[in-house]
Design a protein around this motif. Structure first.
Motif, mmCIF file in Angstrom:
data_model
loop_
_atom_site.group_PDB
_atom_site.id
_atom_site.type_symbol
_atom_site.label_atom_id
_atom_site.label_comp_id
_atom_site.label_asym_id
_atom_site.label_seq_id
_atom_site.Cartn_x
_atom_site.Cartn_y
_atom_site.Cartn_z
ATOM 1 N N LYS A 184 7.777 -28.241 31.869
ATOM 2 C CA LYS A 184 6.713 -27.244 31.706
ATOM 3 C C LYS A 184 6.158 -27.329 30.273
ATOM 4 O O LYS A 184 6.246 -26.396 29.490
ATOM 5 C CB LYS A 184 7.221 -25.838 32.037
ATOM 6 N N ARG A 186 4.595 -27.381 26.757
ATOM 7 C CA ARG A 186 3.874 -26.289 26.107
ATOM 8 C C ARG A 186 3.284 -26.652 24.749
ATOM 9 O O ARG A 186 2.752 -25.776 24.064
ATOM 10 C CB ARG A 186 4.808 -25.087 25.935
ATOM 11 N N SER A 245 8.202 -18.643 17.197
ATOM 12 C CA SER A 245 8.679 -19.860 17.860
ATOM 13 C C SER A 245 10.136 -20.142 17.558
ATOM 14 O O SER A 245 10.805 -20.862 18.308
ATOM 15 C CB SER A 245 7.822 -21.061 17.458
ATOM 16 N N TYR A 268 10.611 -19.883 23.667
ATOM 17 C CA TYR A 268 9.443 -19.403 24.408
ATOM 18 C C TYR A 268 9.606 -17.972 24.918
ATOM 19 O O TYR A 268 8.664 -17.199 24.955
ATOM 20 C CB TYR A 268 9.159 -20.333 25.587
ATOM 21 N N SER A 269 10.792 -17.612 25.322
ATOM 22 C CA SER A 269 11.002 -16.278 25.894
ATOM 23 C C SER A 269 11.869 -15.399 25.000
ATOM 24 O O SER A 269 12.381 -14.377 25.437
ATOM 25 C CB SER A 269 11.655 -16.398 27.282
ATOM 26 N N GLY A 270 12.000 -15.785 23.720
ATOM 27 C CA GLY A 270 12.922 -15.070 22.849
ATOM 28 C C GLY A 270 12.448 -13.711 22.399
ATOM 29 O O GLY A 270 13.235 -12.788 22.231
ATOM 30 N N SER A 273 9.373 -10.829 23.256
ATOM 31 C CA SER A 273 8.256 -10.494 24.135
ATOM 32 C C SER A 273 7.047 -10.075 23.319
ATOM 33 O O SER A 273 7.160 -9.621 22.182
ATOM 34 C CB SER A 273 8.645 -9.359 25.088
ATOM 35 N N SER A 274 5.859 -10.226 23.912
ATOM 36 C CA SER A 274 4.635 -9.843 23.214
ATOM 37 C C SER A 274 4.622 -8.363 22.893
ATOM 38 O O SER A 274 4.114 -7.946 21.837
ATOM 39 C CB SER A 274 3.412 -10.209 24.061
ATOM 40 N N GLU A 288 7.072 -6.590 22.022
ATOM 41 C CA GLU A 288 7.936 -6.353 20.861
ATOM 42 C C GLU A 288 7.275 -6.737 19.544
ATOM 43 O O GLU A 288 7.434 -6.049 18.533
ATOM 44 C CB GLU A 288 9.234 -7.166 20.999
#
Length: 345
Positions: free
Chosen positions: A49, A51, A180, A184-186, A188-189, A191
Motif C-alpha cells: 500500500k 504511500r 511520520s 502511518y497510524s501512530g 490520529s488526525s 489528536e
C-alpha cells in the motif's frame, strides 16, 4: 558486483523508505522482502500500500513478499535491513543472526546491549569492532548492528563536534517531532491537528541513553559511555517530516557561539555513498533550520543546525534532520555501507 540484500518488515513506513533508497543504490541489489504472515505470498505492490511521493520501483513491485523467517530468505543474501517493530525484532532477529546473516537494524530492541554496535558512521564507526565481541559471546556467525532513534540521531553529530572540541558535561533537549515518526497510524488526525502532544512513550529514555553510548569510547572490548548528563523532553507536533530540536549543551571548556559553529562546520563526514560531503550545516539566519525548508538537506541525510547563542555554561542551538531518511531508513543503509567498507559482508 552488487551485494544482495533483503528487507525485513518491508511493507511499513520505514520499510518503504528502505525500498525507495535501496532500489537505485550503486552497491546493493534487493533480493528478498519479508513482512507479516498476513502479507506473505502477496506481491509487494499489493502488500505495501505504497504511500511515498515517488513511484513504487517497478522491479520491486511484482516481487513476492515472504514471511519473516530465515527459511524465506535466500542463502546468497549477504545483508538484511530490519525495520521490524521492536517486539517483533527482539523475537526474530536472533534467528537470522544464528543462521549467519548480517543485520543492519532500525528496530529499537538491543540498542544499548553491551555487545551490540550502535553506530552513526560519521561519529563512531570504530564501535563496529563490537561485532567481534558479539560473535564471541553469543556464538553467532552473523552480526547485528543498530542505528539509533530518529530523535537521538538528530542531535548527536553536533554534540559530538562540541564534545571533541570543548568536552560535554550536561545536555538538555526539547524536541518538536514530526508525525511520520509514529508511523502511518501512530497519531490520529483528531489528536494532532491544532495541537501538540508533550509525550512520546519511551522517547526520552532512548535519547538519554543512546546518546551517551554513541558518544562513548570503544577500547577494543567494550564501550565506555560518555559521562555527560542528558535529559530530554519529547513532543509531537503537526509537521509531516523532520524532527526539530532545541538543545542546551554545557561544556567543560569555555565556548562561544562562533567557536561552536566552527566546530560543527569542521566536523568530518565519512566516505560512504549516503553520507553528505558536509555532515553538519550551520545556518546563520536566526529562524533556521525549519522542517519544511531544511528536512531534505543533502537528500535528507544532512544535519542542520542554527540559532546558536551563548549560555552561562555553554551554548544553546537548534538542530533538524529528516526523521525517516537520516533518522531511520537512511541510517540503516549508511550502516550497511559501513559494514561493506569494513569487510563484514
Amino acid at each position: 558486483m552488487s551485494v544482495r540484500v533483503g528487507v525485513l518488515g518491508a511493507t511499513g513506513a520505514v520499510g518503504q523508505r528502505l525500498i525507495q533508497l535501496l532500489d537505485p543504490h550503486r552497491d546493493f541489489e534487493i533480493a528478498a522482502l519479508t513482512a507479516s504472515d498476513a502479507s506473505a505470498g502477496e506481491t509487494y505492490r499489493t502488500a505495501a500500500k505504497w504511500r511515498l511521493g515517488t513511484p513504487i520501483p517497478e522491479d520491486v513491485a511484482e516481487t513476492t513478499v515472504g514471511p519473516t523467517e530465515p527459511d524465506a530468505v535466500p542463502d546468497d543474501v549477504d545483508l538484511l535491513f530490519s525495520s521490524l517493530p521492536s517486539s517483533v525484532g527482539e523475537a526474530v532477529e536472533p534467528a537470522f543472526l544464528e543462521e549467519g546473516y548480517v543485520v543492519s537494524s532500525n528496530s529499537s530492541n538491543g540498542r544499548t546491549d553491551e555487545d551490540v554496535p550502535l553506530t552513526i558512521p560519521e561519529v563512531n564507526a570504530d564501535h563496529l569492532g563490537l561485532i567481534e565481541v558479539q560473535r564471541d559471546e553469543r556464538g553467532w556467525d552473523g552480526a547485528l548492528v543498530k542505528n539509533p532513534n530518529c530523535s537521538t540521531i538528530t542531535m548527536v553529530p553536533p554534540l559530538a563536534a562540541l564534545d571533541e572540541a570543548f568536552g560535554l558535561t550536561d545536555v538538555r533537549v526539547s524536541t518538536l517531532q514530526a508525525v511520520s515518526g509514529a508511523g502511518y497510524s501512530g497519531v490520529s488526525s483528531m489528536e494532532i491537528i491544532d495541537n501538540a502532544i508533550p509525550h512520546i512513550g519511551g522517547e526520552e529514555q532512548k535519547m538519554e541513553t543512546e546518546s551517551r553510548k554513541l558518544l562513548g569510547e570503544f577500547d577494543g572490548a567494550a564501550v565506555d559511555w560518555n559521562d555527560a548528563d542528558v535529559a530530554a523532553s519529547c513532543n509531537r507536533i503537526p509537521t509531516l517530516d523532520g524532527h526539530l530540536e532545541n538543545v542546551w549543551a554545557d561544556t567543560a571548556e569555555d565556548v562561544t557561539p562562533e567557536a561552536a559553529a566552527e566546530a560543527m562546520r569542521e566536523y568530518p563526514s565519512i566516505d560512504l555513498p549516503s553520507s553528505p560531503d558536509q555532515l553538519i550545516r550551520v545556518f546563520e539566519e536566526p529562524d533556521r533550520p525549519q522542517p519544511r525548508l531544511d528536512r531534505n538537506l543533502d537528500n535528507g541525510m544532512g544535519i542542520a543546525t542554527g540559532g546558536l547563542r551563548e549560555t552561562a555554561d555553554g551554548v544553546q542551538f537548534n538542530c533538524l534532520a529528516h526523521n525517516t531518511l537520516r533518522g531511520a531508513a537512511g541510517a540503516s543503509i549508511l550502516n550497511g555501507e559501513l559494514l561493506l567498507q569494513e569487510g563484514y559482508l
